[in-house]
Design a protein around this motif. Structure first.
Motif, PDB file in Angstrom:
ATOM      1  N   ARG A  18      18.511 -10.870  -1.959  1.00  0.00           N
ATOM      2  CA  ARG A  18      17.373 -10.711  -1.070  1.00  0.00           C
ATOM      3  C   ARG A  18      16.801  -9.326  -1.354  1.00  0.00           C
ATOM      4  O   ARG A  18      17.482  -8.322  -1.197  1.00  0.00           O
ATOM      5  CB  ARG A  18      17.803 -10.852   0.390  1.00  0.00           C
ATOM      6  CG  ARG A  18      18.290 -12.237   0.735  1.00  0.00           C
ATOM      7  CD  ARG A  18      18.908 -12.282   2.124  1.00  0.00           C
ATOM      8  NE  ARG A  18      17.914 -12.038   3.174  1.00  0.00           N
ATOM      9  CZ  ARG A  18      18.005 -11.071   4.080  1.00  0.00           C
ATOM     10  NH1 ARG A  18      19.023 -10.226   4.039  1.00  0.00           N
ATOM     11  NH2 ARG A  18      17.083 -10.939   5.005  1.00  0.00           N
ATOM     12  N   ILE A  19      15.561  -9.292  -1.808  1.00  0.00           N
ATOM     13  CA  ILE A  19      14.915  -8.031  -2.187  1.00  0.00           C
ATOM     14  C   ILE A  19      13.775  -7.763  -1.215  1.00  0.00           C
ATOM     15  O   ILE A  19      13.037  -8.681  -0.842  1.00  0.00           O
ATOM     16  CB  ILE A  19      14.378  -8.085  -3.634  1.00  0.00           C
ATOM     17  CG1 ILE A  19      15.517  -8.444  -4.594  1.00  0.00           C
ATOM     18  CG2 ILE A  19      13.743  -6.760  -4.042  1.00  0.00           C
ATOM     19  CD1 ILE A  19      15.063  -8.660  -6.016  1.00  0.00           C
ATOM     20  N   ALA A  20      13.638  -6.507  -0.813  1.00  0.00           N
ATOM     21  CA  ALA A  20      12.581  -6.120   0.126  1.00  0.00           C
ATOM     22  C   ALA A  20      11.256  -6.022  -0.622  1.00  0.00           C
ATOM     23  O   ALA A  20      10.752  -4.933  -0.905  1.00  0.00           O
ATOM     24  CB  ALA A  20      12.931  -4.790   0.801  1.00  0.00           C
TER      25      ALA A  20
ATOM     26  N   LEU B  90       6.668  -1.454   6.876  1.00  0.00           N
ATOM     27  CA  LEU B  90       7.717  -0.484   6.565  1.00  0.00           C
ATOM     28  C   LEU B  90       9.007  -1.195   6.161  1.00  0.00           C
ATOM     29  O   LEU B  90       9.365  -2.229   6.729  1.00  0.00           O
ATOM     30  CB  LEU B  90       7.990   0.413   7.777  1.00  0.00           C
ATOM     31  CG  LEU B  90       6.972   1.530   8.056  1.00  0.00           C
ATOM     32  CD1 LEU B  90       7.282   2.196   9.394  1.00  0.00           C
ATOM     33  CD2 LEU B  90       6.977   2.557   6.930  1.00  0.00           C
ATOM     34  N   GLY B  91       9.682  -0.639   5.173  1.00  0.00           N
ATOM     35  CA  GLY B  91      10.939  -1.216   4.712  1.00  0.00           C
ATOM     36  C   GLY B  91      10.788  -2.289   3.664  1.00  0.00           C
ATOM     37  O   GLY B  91      11.788  -2.857   3.211  1.00  0.00           O
TER      38      GLY B  91
ATOM     39  N   THR C 287       4.506   0.902  -1.208  1.00  0.00           N
ATOM     40  CA  THR C 287       5.959   1.075  -1.215  1.00  0.00           C
ATOM     41  C   THR C 287       6.539   0.943   0.191  1.00  0.00           C
ATOM     42  O   THR C 287       5.825   0.938   1.198  1.00  0.00           O
ATOM     43  CB  THR C 287       6.330   2.428  -1.821  1.00  0.00           C
ATOM     44  OG1 THR C 287       5.563   3.460  -1.186  1.00  0.00           O
ATOM     45  CG2 THR C 287       6.022   2.445  -3.308  1.00  0.00           C
ATOM     46  N   ASP C 288       7.880   0.852   0.224  1.00  0.00           N
ATOM     47  CA  ASP C 288       8.551   0.533   1.480  1.00  0.00           C
ATOM     48  C   ASP C 288       8.519   1.651   2.515  1.00  0.00           C
ATOM     49  O   ASP C 288       9.003   1.482   3.627  1.00  0.00           O
ATOM     50  CB  ASP C 288      10.004   0.111   1.211  1.00  0.00           C
ATOM     51  CG  ASP C 288      10.781   1.155   0.417  1.00  0.00           C
ATOM     52  OD1 ASP C 288      10.297   2.302   0.289  1.00  0.00           O
ATOM     53  OD2 ASP C 288      11.872   0.830  -0.081  1.00  0.00           O
ATOM     54  N   ASP C 289       7.936   2.813   2.160  1.00  0.00           N
ATOM     55  CA  ASP C 289       7.855   3.918   3.116  1.00  0.00           C
ATOM     56  C   ASP C 289       6.498   4.003   3.813  1.00  0.00           C
ATOM     57  O   ASP C 289       6.201   4.980   4.484  1.00  0.00           O
ATOM     58  CB  ASP C 289       8.158   5.246   2.421  1.00  0.00           C
ATOM     59  CG  ASP C 289       7.215   5.537   1.265  1.00  0.00           C
ATOM     60  OD1 ASP C 289       6.425   4.638   0.905  1.00  0.00           O
ATOM     61  OD2 ASP C 289       7.281   6.649   0.709  1.00  0.00           O
TER      62      ASP C 289
ATOM     63  N   LEU D  61      18.004  -5.483  -0.874  1.00  0.00           N
ATOM     64  CA  LEU D  61      17.835  -4.438  -1.880  1.00  0.00           C
ATOM     65  C   LEU D  61      16.393  -3.959  -1.938  1.00  0.00           C
ATOM     66  O   LEU D  61      15.459  -4.735  -1.747  1.00  0.00           O
ATOM     67  CB  LEU D  61      18.205  -4.971  -3.265  1.00  0.00           C
ATOM     68  CG  LEU D  61      19.677  -5.190  -3.593  1.00  0.00           C
ATOM     69  CD1 LEU D  61      19.797  -5.759  -4.996  1.00  0.00           C
ATOM     70  CD2 LEU D  61      20.457  -3.905  -3.490  1.00  0.00           C
ATOM     71  N   SER D  62      16.224  -2.677  -2.224  1.00  0.00           N
ATOM     72  CA  SER D  62      14.889  -2.173  -2.523  1.00  0.00           C
ATOM     73  C   SER D  62      14.513  -2.593  -3.937  1.00  0.00           C
ATOM     74  O   SER D  62      15.377  -2.983  -4.744  1.00  0.00           O
ATOM     75  CB  SER D  62      14.847  -0.650  -2.398  1.00  0.00           C
ATOM     76  OG  SER D  62      15.568  -0.050  -3.471  1.00  0.00           O
TER      77      SER D  62
END
Length: 417
Positions: free
Chosen positions: A283-285, A352-353, A396-398, A13-14
């Protein structure tokens, strides 16, 4: 429940998705109670606070000086005849006539007919009259506070969902309100588990660790206005843990633990939790901050959050995921963490991600622009890095990091001066 914490596949999950899904654990805010004004600090209003009076009650002087009625000719005379005085807490019962004035102190009600105040420093006394220095600089209605100009009677002074700090308490007091309706404080039970966990002050065994997370959580909960239920250190004993959790589920509004809820086979906490309630593992990113467990305990469906075991991960996941739930329990709108933009002074690594939260220190340069740098080593067990930090740097994930000179998002941390 839509987007329930339990509706989850195996994908990661984000951070944003985790916040949304966690919100399903709280169906409604806690009930309200009436609390005396002196005990309201940090509480959250359950209903609007409506002013029963005009604030200020009377049109009054904002300066020490004289009060007078502006002349019809619209040209201010240079001299005025003094016919009395008005002190704060007193009234002048007569109506001022043309050319008359009264001495007045700050906060005193203006006499009938008066609409302008000239400050003391602009006056010279000549017997029974006062001369105005630089009358051309005087403006009609100057240095006057109108009745109700702050808060009119019947106006909503503070909205439901407002957390009451020093300014808000002063405002309620100025309305004459001796109490207010606020949501009950969330009662949050916390515990540590494991035979290796040792209380501070006790000798540390060779294979032991001191219990730091429970005290970190206690401080974080106090900042959020929660009431702590400290279950202490629970042994690696399934029966003892089930008994403690069952008791907590009977009178707590939330249960939080750190560590001990992994999917490992020798995990007493997980087995006890699944006996008392329903549990999901995520499980969180995010780094630091995984894995995380969530669920509901007992017949009342008390929300449970199992945070990671590393000290920094405990703090990061609490700020990102627990704070919104405590806000919702207290009738506040779900809110994202406060974010500011700062210029990175150094290269910052991420991937990333995945959303990375780095411990950082921000400051303002001579032009008022915010800059930030990391506190150094970013291991999730380095609690001293949180002590050195005044913010979290959110990558952030980007993005895969930040170069020096690039802007990044920061979340300021609460720090006692």
């Amino acid at each position: 429940m839509t987007l329930s914490c339990f509706d989850l596949g195996e994908r990661m999950l984000s951070v944003g998705e985790a916040r949304v899904r966690l919100a399903s654990l709280i169906e409604a805010p806690l009930p309200a109670e009436h609390v005396a004004l002196a005990e309201l600090y940090g509480r959250v209003l359950a209903e609007d606070a409506v002013s029963p009076i005009d604030v200020p009650q009377n049109t009054n002087a904002a300066m020490d000086g004289i009060a007078l009625a502006w002349p019809l000719a619209d040209e201010l005379p240079g001299e005025w005849r003094v016919v009395g005085e008005v002190l704060a807490g007193r009234c002048f019962d007569e109506t001022l006539r043309a050319g008359e004035c009264v001495r007045i102190t700050t906060g005193a009600p203006l006499p009938t007919g008066a609409d302008t105040v000239i400050m003391l420093e602009q006056l010279e006394e000549y017997g029974a009259t006062l001369a105005v220095q630089q009358p051309e600089a005087v403006r009609r209605c100057q240095h006057v506070r109108q009745a109700g100009e702050d808060i009119p009677r019947g106006h909503t002074a503070l909205h439901a969902g407002t957390r009451l700090g020093a300014a808000e308490l002063g405002l309620l007091a100025s309305l004459g309100l001796a109490e207010a309706s606020v949501h009950c404080r969330p009662r949050v039970a916390i515990f540590s588990t494991g035979d290796e966990v040792t209380a501070p002050g006790e000798p540390l065994p060779l294979a032991g660790i001191h219990d730091a997370n429970r005290y970190t959580l206690a401080g974080l909960l106090a900042e959020q206005g929660a009431e702590l239920i400290d279950l202490g250190i629970l042994p690696d004993n399934r029966e003892a843990m089930v008994a403690a959790l069952s008791d907590a589920a009977g009178h707590a509004d939330m249960v939080i633990t750190s560590g001990g809820v992994s999917v490992g086979h020798a995990d007493f906490t997980r087995a006890a939790l699944e006996t008392v309630g329903r549990l999901a593992f995520w499980r969180i990113a995010i780094r630091p901050g995984r894995p995380l467990a969530c669920g509901l305990l007992g017949e009342r469906g008390v929300p449970f959050l199992g945070l990671p075991g590393n000290p920094v991960a405990v703090m990061v996941t609490f700020l990102q995921f627990v704070v919104p739930l405590l806000s919702k329990l207290q009738g506040r709108s779900e809110r994202e963490p406060l974010r500011l933009t700062a210029i990175a002074d150094e290269a910052l690594k991420s991937r990333l991600g995945r959303t990375d939260f780095l411990r950082g220190r921000y400051y303002a340069d001579t032009d008022g622009r915010l800059h930030v740098c990391s506190t150094g080593a970013q291991g999730s067990g380095i609690l001293s890095s949180m002590v050195a930090a005044n913010c979290l740097i959110e990558l952030t994930d980007d993005r895969d990091g930040a170069d020096p000179g690039e802007t990044v998002s920061i979340q300021p941390l609460h720090r006692l001066p």
